[in-house]
Design a protein around this motif. Sequence first.
Motif, PDB file in Angstrom:
ATOM      1  N   ARG A 135      18.802 -18.339  65.651  1.00  0.00           N
ATOM      2  CA  ARG A 135      18.640 -18.653  64.235  1.00  0.00           C
ATOM      3  C   ARG A 135      20.013 -18.614  63.556  1.00  0.00           C
ATOM      4  N   VAL A 136      20.262 -19.601  62.703  1.00  0.00           N
ATOM      5  CA  VAL A 136      21.573 -19.685  62.070  1.00  0.00           C
ATOM      6  C   VAL A 136      21.843 -18.463  61.203  1.00  0.00           C
ATOM      7  N   GLU A 137      20.829 -17.941  60.538  1.00  0.00           N
ATOM      8  CA  GLU A 137      21.049 -16.763  59.700  1.00  0.00           C
ATOM      9  C   GLU A 137      21.493 -15.568  60.531  1.00  0.00           C
ATOM     10  N   GLN A 138      21.077 -15.514  61.788  1.00  0.00           N
ATOM     11  CA  GLN A 138      21.537 -14.451  62.676  1.00  0.00           C
ATOM     12  C   GLN A 138      22.973 -14.712  63.122  1.00  0.00           C
ATOM     13  N   ARG A 139      23.278 -15.961  63.443  1.00  0.00           N
ATOM     14  CA  ARG A 139      24.621 -16.304  63.918  1.00  0.00           C
ATOM     15  C   ARG A 139      25.685 -16.049  62.858  1.00  0.00           C
ATOM     16  N   LEU A 140      25.322 -16.240  61.584  1.00  0.00           N
ATOM     17  CA  LEU A 140      26.318 -16.119  60.509  1.00  0.00           C
ATOM     18  C   LEU A 140      26.203 -14.827  59.700  1.00  0.00           C
ATOM     19  N   SER A 141      25.311 -13.949  60.095  1.00  0.00           N
ATOM     20  CA  SER A 141      25.063 -12.756  59.281  1.00  0.00           C
ATOM     21  C   SER A 141      26.303 -11.876  59.146  1.00  0.00           C
ATOM     22  N   ALA A 142      27.164 -11.871  60.134  1.00  0.00           N
ATOM     23  CA  ALA A 142      28.356 -11.018  60.081  1.00  0.00           C
ATOM     24  C   ALA A 142      29.453 -11.600  59.199  1.00  0.00           C
ATOM     25  N   TYR A 143      29.254 -12.838  58.720  1.00  0.00           N
ATOM     26  CA  TYR A 143      30.342 -13.520  58.009  1.00  0.00           C
ATOM     27  C   TYR A 143      30.041 -13.784  56.536  1.00  0.00           C
ATOM     28  N   VAL A 144      28.839 -13.469  56.095  1.00  0.00           N
ATOM     29  CA  VAL A 144      28.510 -13.707  54.680  1.00  0.00           C
ATOM     30  C   VAL A 144      29.234 -12.691  53.804  1.00  0.00           C
ATOM     31  N   VAL A 145      29.430 -13.061  52.549  1.00  0.00           N
ATOM     32  CA  VAL A 145      30.156 -12.206  51.609  1.00  0.00           C
ATOM     33  C   VAL A 145      29.249 -11.156  50.988  1.00  0.00           C
ATOM     34  N   ARG A 146      28.025 -11.552  50.664  1.00  0.00           N
ATOM     35  CA  ARG A 146      27.097 -10.633  50.010  1.00  0.00           C
ATOM     36  C   ARG A 146      25.885 -10.387  50.901  1.00  0.00           C
ATOM     37  N   PRO A 147      25.388  -9.166  50.955  1.00  0.00           N
ATOM     38  CA  PRO A 147      24.161  -8.900  51.719  1.00  0.00           C
ATOM     39  C   PRO A 147      23.037  -9.817  51.238  1.00  0.00           C
ATOM     40  N   GLY A 148      22.352 -10.391  52.156  1.00  0.00           N
ATOM     41  CA  GLY A 148      21.252 -11.279  51.804  1.00  0.00           C
ATOM     42  C   GLY A 148      21.624 -12.738  51.759  1.00  0.00           C
ATOM     43  N   ASP A 149      22.936 -13.076  51.699  1.00  0.00           N
ATOM     44  CA  ASP A 149      23.326 -14.483  51.651  1.00  0.00           C
ATOM     45  C   ASP A 149      22.899 -15.245  52.908  1.00  0.00           C
ATOM     46  N   ALA A 150      22.817 -14.543  54.036  1.00  0.00           N
ATOM     47  CA  ALA A 150      22.405 -15.219  55.274  1.00  0.00           C
ATOM     48  C   ALA A 150      20.995 -15.777  55.166  1.00  0.00           C
ATOM     49  N   ASP A 151      20.196 -15.222  54.263  1.00  0.00           N
ATOM     50  CA  ASP A 151      18.825 -15.712  54.096  1.00  0.00           C
ATOM     51  C   ASP A 151      18.804 -17.172  53.646  1.00  0.00           C
ATOM     52  N   TYR A 152      19.874 -17.620  52.978  1.00  0.00           N
ATOM     53  CA  TYR A 152      19.947 -19.020  52.564  1.00  0.00           C
ATOM     54  C   TYR A 152      19.905 -19.967  53.766  1.00  0.00           C
ATOM     55  N   PHE A 153      20.340 -19.487  54.929  1.00  0.00           N
ATOM     56  CA  PHE A 153      20.482 -20.350  56.098  1.00  0.00           C
ATOM     57  C   PHE A 153      19.218 -20.404  56.948  1.00  0.00           C
ATOM     58  N   ALA A 154      18.217 -19.613  56.578  1.00  0.00           N
ATOM     59  CA  ALA A 154      16.975 -19.571  57.353  1.00  0.00           C
ATOM     60  C   ALA A 154      16.146 -20.816  57.090  1.00  0.00           C
ATOM     61  N   GLY A 155      15.399 -21.235  58.097  1.00  0.00           N
ATOM     62  CA  GLY A 155      14.520 -22.381  57.952  1.00  0.00           C
ATOM     63  C   GLY A 155      13.893 -22.745  59.282  1.00  0.00           C
ATOM     64  N   SER A 156      13.143 -23.811  59.291  1.00  0.00           N
ATOM     65  CA  SER A 156      12.405 -24.210  60.494  1.00  0.00           C
ATOM     66  C   SER A 156      12.861 -25.566  61.018  1.00  0.00           C
ATOM     67  N   SER A 157      14.092 -25.955  60.686  1.00  0.00           N
ATOM     68  CA  SER A 157      14.616 -27.244  61.133  1.00  0.00           C
ATOM     69  C   SER A 157      15.527 -27.061  62.345  1.00  0.00           C
ATOM     70  N   LEU A 158      15.650 -28.119  63.123  1.00  0.00           N
ATOM     71  CA  LEU A 158      16.559 -28.122  64.268  1.00  0.00           C
ATOM     72  C   LEU A 158      17.962 -28.445  63.772  1.00  0.00           C
ATOM     73  N   ALA A 159      18.924 -27.594  64.113  1.00  0.00           N
ATOM     74  CA  ALA A 159      20.306 -27.778  63.697  1.00  0.00           C
ATOM     75  C   ALA A 159      21.223 -27.852  64.915  1.00  0.00           C
ATOM     76  N   HIS A 160      22.116 -28.817  64.917  1.00  0.00           N
ATOM     77  CA  HIS A 160      23.091 -28.962  65.998  1.00  0.00           C
ATOM     78  C   HIS A 160      24.192 -27.920  65.858  1.00  0.00           C
ATOM     79  N   THR A 161      24.754 -27.785  64.681  1.00  0.00           N
ATOM     80  CA  THR A 161      25.705 -26.760  64.234  1.00  0.00           C
ATOM     81  C   THR A 161      27.147 -26.979  64.680  1.00  0.00           C
ATOM     82  N   ASP A 162      27.469 -28.120  65.297  1.00  0.00           N
ATOM     83  CA  ASP A 162      28.873 -28.380  65.667  1.00  0.00           C
ATOM     84  C   ASP A 162      29.161 -29.868  65.501  1.00  0.00           C
TER      85      ASP A 162
END
Length: 268
Positions: A135-162
């Motif tokens: 899950r993208v929110e898991q992959r980026l959780s260590a890099y967000v500025v504010r706690p909870g910002d990773a929740d913005y990246f959650a969803g049920s879509s397929l993402a390539h990410t590169d």
Amino acid sequence: MVKRTGFDDLPAAVLTAVEKRTGPVRGSETVSFGLNSEVAAYVHGTDRSFFVKGLRTDHKRVWTQHREAAVNPFLRGISPALLWQVEASGWTLLGFEYLDGHHADYSPGSPDLPAVAELLCRLGEVACPDIELRRVEQRLSAYVVRPGDADYFAGSSLAHTDLNNHNVLVDGSTAYLVDWAWASRGAAWLDAAYWVVWLMAAGKHTARSAEEWAMRVPAWRSAPPEAITAFALATANLWEEIAGAEPDPWTAAVLDAARLWVEHRRAV
């Protein structure tokens, strides 16, 4: 970067297993693009050519081969088809449909840009398969500025990410996404956001110009502005870590793009 092994240097048992799928191999060409495969080559069989990539079965990232094989059947019209798989003598290889195309040109005014935007629109219509994906929110959780910002990246879509331009092939007027090793599940607008960074890094777009291209993707247009800003900040932090103290020119270009995007987001 993984050290390349030439296709012809693979063990005889591996070459024999490949030829059962391709017919007699008449030639091969190692390719320079891509950073994660020990084998990356165009292989020319009796009647057709293939793109072949592979890793040793004990490589720490061999899971990326399995990820690509699992997701490929769901990507018709989005990615070259996986035609065969071989596992022999300590190697695992994937043989993909060969496309006589070129890597996308991301520079301003490039005729490839509309094709890439249309590709991301098509990808947005693909249902995320029920396979194991990070899950993208898991992959980026260590890099967000504010706690909870990773929740913005959650969803049920397929993402390539590169969306590196070397991962986009343009054949005629149609663009295709290759290298699905980092396929993930997340918000529908994420790949458009990843594209913004690469338009700036590889194509030398301004942040405003890059976002104007992203606007062609419906999911981007419905994304909350604060979510996009959170992603820009997380991306800059990620590339700060990747770059380290002495980044190579390629990494430095992506880091510079990510920083400039953050400046733009803070100003809007």
